[in-house]
Design a protein around this motif. Structure first.
Motif, PDB file in Angstrom:
ATOM      1  N   ARG A 293      16.069  29.359  22.337  1.00 25.95           N
ATOM      2  CA  ARG A 293      14.825  29.243  22.022  1.00 25.95           C
ATOM      3  C   ARG A 293      13.910  30.147  21.254  1.00 25.95           C
ATOM      4  NH1 ARG A 293      12.254  27.923  26.147  1.00 25.95           N
ATOM      5  NH2 ARG A 293      13.464  29.011  27.918  1.00 25.95           N
TER       6      ARG A 293
ATOM      7  N   ALA B 149       8.207  33.684  18.928  1.00 27.33           N
ATOM      8  CA  ALA B 149       7.911  33.453  20.261  1.00 27.33           C
ATOM      9  C   ALA B 149       8.008  34.401  20.781  1.00 27.33           C
ATOM     10  CB  ALA B 149       8.927  32.837  20.450  1.00 27.33           C
TER      11      ALA B 149
ATOM     12  N   VAL C 153      12.052  33.579  27.963  1.00 31.26           N
ATOM     13  CA  VAL C 153      10.957  32.635  26.623  1.00 31.26           C
ATOM     14  C   VAL C 153       9.606  32.294  27.195  1.00 31.26           C
ATOM     15  CG1 VAL C 153      10.307  31.312  24.437  1.00 31.26           C
ATOM     16  CG2 VAL C 153      12.189  32.080  25.125  1.00 31.26           C
TER      17      VAL C 153
ATOM     18  N   GLU D 279       6.606  29.376  23.073  1.00 30.77           N
ATOM     19  CA  GLU D 279       7.807  28.974  22.106  1.00 30.77           C
ATOM     20  C   GLU D 279       7.438  29.510  20.856  1.00 30.77           C
ATOM     21  OE1 GLU D 279      10.454  25.401  23.015  1.00 30.77           O
ATOM     22  OE2 GLU D 279      10.960  26.193  24.721  1.00 30.77           O
TER      23      GLU D 279
END
Ligand code: 4AD
Ligand code: MG
Length: 466
Positions: free
Chosen positions: A64, A69, A96, A99
Motif C-alpha cells: 500500500r 503515501a 502506512v 495512503e
C-alpha cells in the motif's frame, strides 16, 4: 521513540540499532525477497533507502506504500551496499499512515513548472521545490544573522497603512465598507471614508521604509523584513503583487555607506547559502542553471562596479544596440538597459547611482546640480546578471525645506505626511537605506527564473488560488 530526520540519519557517524523515520514515499521497487522504498521527509534533498524484508510481519503494508503515501518506519541504520548512499535502513516495522493512490499528481519526474504551479499544495514535495523552500528558509535566517551581527534592530512596520511610501499609487485598498453600496459623502458624489474601519482610506503597505526611518532616527541602525504589496499590473517573471522585502535604514549614513552595506549584504547572503545549502545548490546547478556555481563564485570574489546614471546613459548610447526603448538623459532605465549594463557591458553586478530627480521618489536626497544644471538625487539600484534590479535604495532628504519642495513636485499632501516631516523638524540626521526584494535574491541564488517559483503561494494578476 523519537523521530530521526533523514538529514541527520544520512550524516550519522556510526550505525544504529534502532531509529524511527517518518516521511513520504518517493519510489518503491519490489524484488522477490524484499522491497526498496525511498523515504523523503523534506529535511534534505536526498531520501533514505528503506529495505523491507518479505519475511517481516508488516510486509503486507508495503503493497500500500505507493508514491506519495506517508509512512513510518522503525529499523536499523546500516552500511548501504547500494551505490550513491552511505547508509540505509533495514526495517523492523513498517506502517502506512496515509495512503496515496494512482491519482497522486507527482508520480513521475519532469513535470513542467507551469503544471507544478497548479498544484502549489503538493509541489513542496518535489525535489526542486523542496530545495527552493529550504534555501528560502536559510536565506531568511541569514538576513537576520547579517543585521543582528552588525547591531541592527529588527522593526515591524505596519502592513495596513494610510500613506503611500513610494508615492506611486500602486496600492491595494483595505476597507470594510460594502463596496457595492458604500456610504456617501454629503454631496452624494464620493465615498465617505470617515465611516470606514479606520476612519480614513487605508491600503496594504508598498514599503516599510518611512516607518523604518522613524526607528532609525531613534535606534540608529534598523531593518525590516516582511511582506509588501504592489498593485502594479505587470505580468513579468520578476514581479509579484505580494513579495517580501528587507529594508535596512541607517542614521548618520550617506549614499556611499548605503552602497557598501548593500554589497556586503548580498555577498554575505550568497556565501551563507553556499555554505549551508550545498546539496540544494548542486541540484540547481544540475537541473536549473548549469552556470550557477561559477556565477556565485564570481560574484563573491569581485567588487561590484559602481556607475553613475549619467555614465550609464552614455554607455547605453554608445553601445551600438538597438533598444526597444531608446534612452536619453532623464529617462528611466528599462529592464533591457539594466540587463545590458550588468550582463553585456560590465559582466558583473553594477550599482547605478545618482538618478535624475524627476523620475525618482519624493524622499530621495537632492544632489547639487551637475555642470549642465541637471538635477539628480542620491539614489542607487543594484543590478545583477539574469535579473536586473534586486536592490533599490537612497540617501533620504533630511532637509525640511528641500523635502517640502520635493513633495510639492510630486503633488503629495503634506498633511498626510506630517509625522514624516516632523523627523526633519526634530533632530534630523543624514540617513540612508535600501530595499532588497527577497524573492529576487532567491532567484539570483538558485537560478530559478520565475518569481512564481520561489514564493510558496504566488500572488500575481489573476492568481490567488492557494
Ligand atoms: O525599488 P523599490 O520600489 O524601493 C523601495 O520600495 C524603497 N522603499 C526601498 C528602500 O529604500 N527602503 O523596491 C525595492 C526592491 C526592488 O529592488 C526589487 O528587488 C523589489 O523590491 N521589488 C519587487 N519584487 C517583486 N515584485 C515586485 N512587484 C517588486 N517591486 C519591487
Ligand atoms: Mg526600484
Amino acid at each position: 521513540m523519537q523521530r530521526t530526520l533523514v538529514k541527520d540519519a544520512l550524516n550519522a557517524t556510526s550505525p544504529a540499532d534502532s531509529i524511527l523515520l517518518q516521511g513520504w514515499v518517493r519510489t518503491r521497487r519490489d524484488a522477490k525477497a524484499f522491497s526498496f522504498v525511498e523515504l523523503n521527509d523534506g529535511s534534505c534533498l536526498k531520501g533514505m533507502q528503506i529495505v523491507v524484508d518479505a519475511s517481516l510481519p508488516d510486509y503486507p503494508a508495503v503493497a500500500r506504500a505507493h508514491t506519495g503515501a506517508a509512512i513510518e518506519v522503525n529499523g536499523k541504520l546500516v552500511d548501504s551496499k547500494g551505490a550513491g548512499q552511505k547508509w540505509e535502513v533495514v526495517a523492523t516495522s513498517f506502517k502506512v499512515t496515509g495512503e496515496a493512490d494512482g491519482t497522486y499528481p507527482l508520480q513521475k519526474k519532469g513535470h513542467t513548472l507551469e503544471f507544478l504551479r497548479e498544484i502549489a499544495h503538493l509541489r513542496p514535495r518535489s525535489n526542486l521545490f523542496g530545495a527552493v523552500f529550504r534555501v528560502r528558509s536559510r536565506l531568511a535566517y541569514a538576513v537576520h544573522q547579517f543585521f543582528q551581527e552588525r547591531g541592527f534592530h529588527y522593526v515591524h512596520p505596519p502592513i495596513i497603512t494610510a500613506s503611500d511610501a513610494e508615492g506611486a499609487g500602486e496600492m491595494f485598498r483595505v476597507t470594510t465598507l460594502d463596496v457595492g453600496n458604500p456610504p456617501r459623502t454629503a454631496d452624494g458624489k464620493g465615498v465617505d471614508h470617515t465611516q470606514d474601519f479606520f476612519g480614513r482610506k487605508t491600503f496594504l503597505t508598498v514599503s516599510g521604509q518611512l516607518e523604518a526611518e522613524i526607528f532609525a532616527c531613534a535606534l540608529s541602525n534598523v531593518y525590516t523584513f516582511g511582506p509588501t504589496f504592489r498593485a502594479e499590473n505587470s505580468n513579468t517573471s520578476r514581479h509579484a503583487a505580494e513579495f517580501w522585502m528587507i529594508e535596512p535604514e541607517v542614521a548618520f549614513c550617506d549614499l556611499h555607506g548605503d552602497m557598501d552595506l548593500a554589497e556586503a549584504f548580498v555577498k554575505y547572503l550568497l556565501r551563507d547559502v553556499k555554505t549551508h545549502c550545498a546539496a540544494d545548490l548542486e541540484f540547481f546547478g544540475k537541473f536549473v542553471d548549469k552556470d550557477l556555481a561559477a556565477r556565485l563564485d564570481f560574484v563573491l570574489e569581485k567588487p561590484f562596479v559602481r556607475c553613475s546614471y549619467t555614465e550609464a546613459v552614455e554607455i547605453l548610447a554608445q553601445s551600438g544596440q538597438t533598444w526597444e526603448h531608446p534612452v536619453a538623459w532623464g529617462d528611466n532605465l528599462q529592464a533591457e538597459h539594466e540587463r545590458y549594463l550588468t550582463e553585456e557591458h560590465f559582466k558583473c553586478p553594477v550599482t547605478v547611482y545618482n538618478y535624475p530627480r524627476a523620475i525618482k521618489a519624493f524622499y530621495m536626497r537632492v544632489n547639487e546640480p551637475d555642470a549642465q544644471g541637471r538635477e539628480t538625487v542620491a539614489a542607487m539600484d543594484l543590478l545583477v546578471p539574469g535579473i536586473g534590479e534586486i536592490i533599490g535604495g537612497s540617501q533620504r532628504e533630511e532637509r525640511l525645506d528641500v523635502l517640502r519642495e520635493s513633495m510639492a513636485k510630486h503633488h503629495l499632501d503634506e498633511k498626510a505626511y506630517w509625522w514624516y516631516l516632523d523627523l526633519r523638524r526634530y533632530g534630523s540626521v543624514p540617513h540612508a537605506g535600501f530595499g532588497l526584494g527577497f524573492e529576487r535574491m532567491l532567484m539570483f541564488a538558485t537560478g530559478v527564473a520565475n518569481i512564481r517559483d520561489v514564493i510558496p503561494f504566488a500572488r500575481t494578476p489573476g492568481t490567488a488560488e492557494f
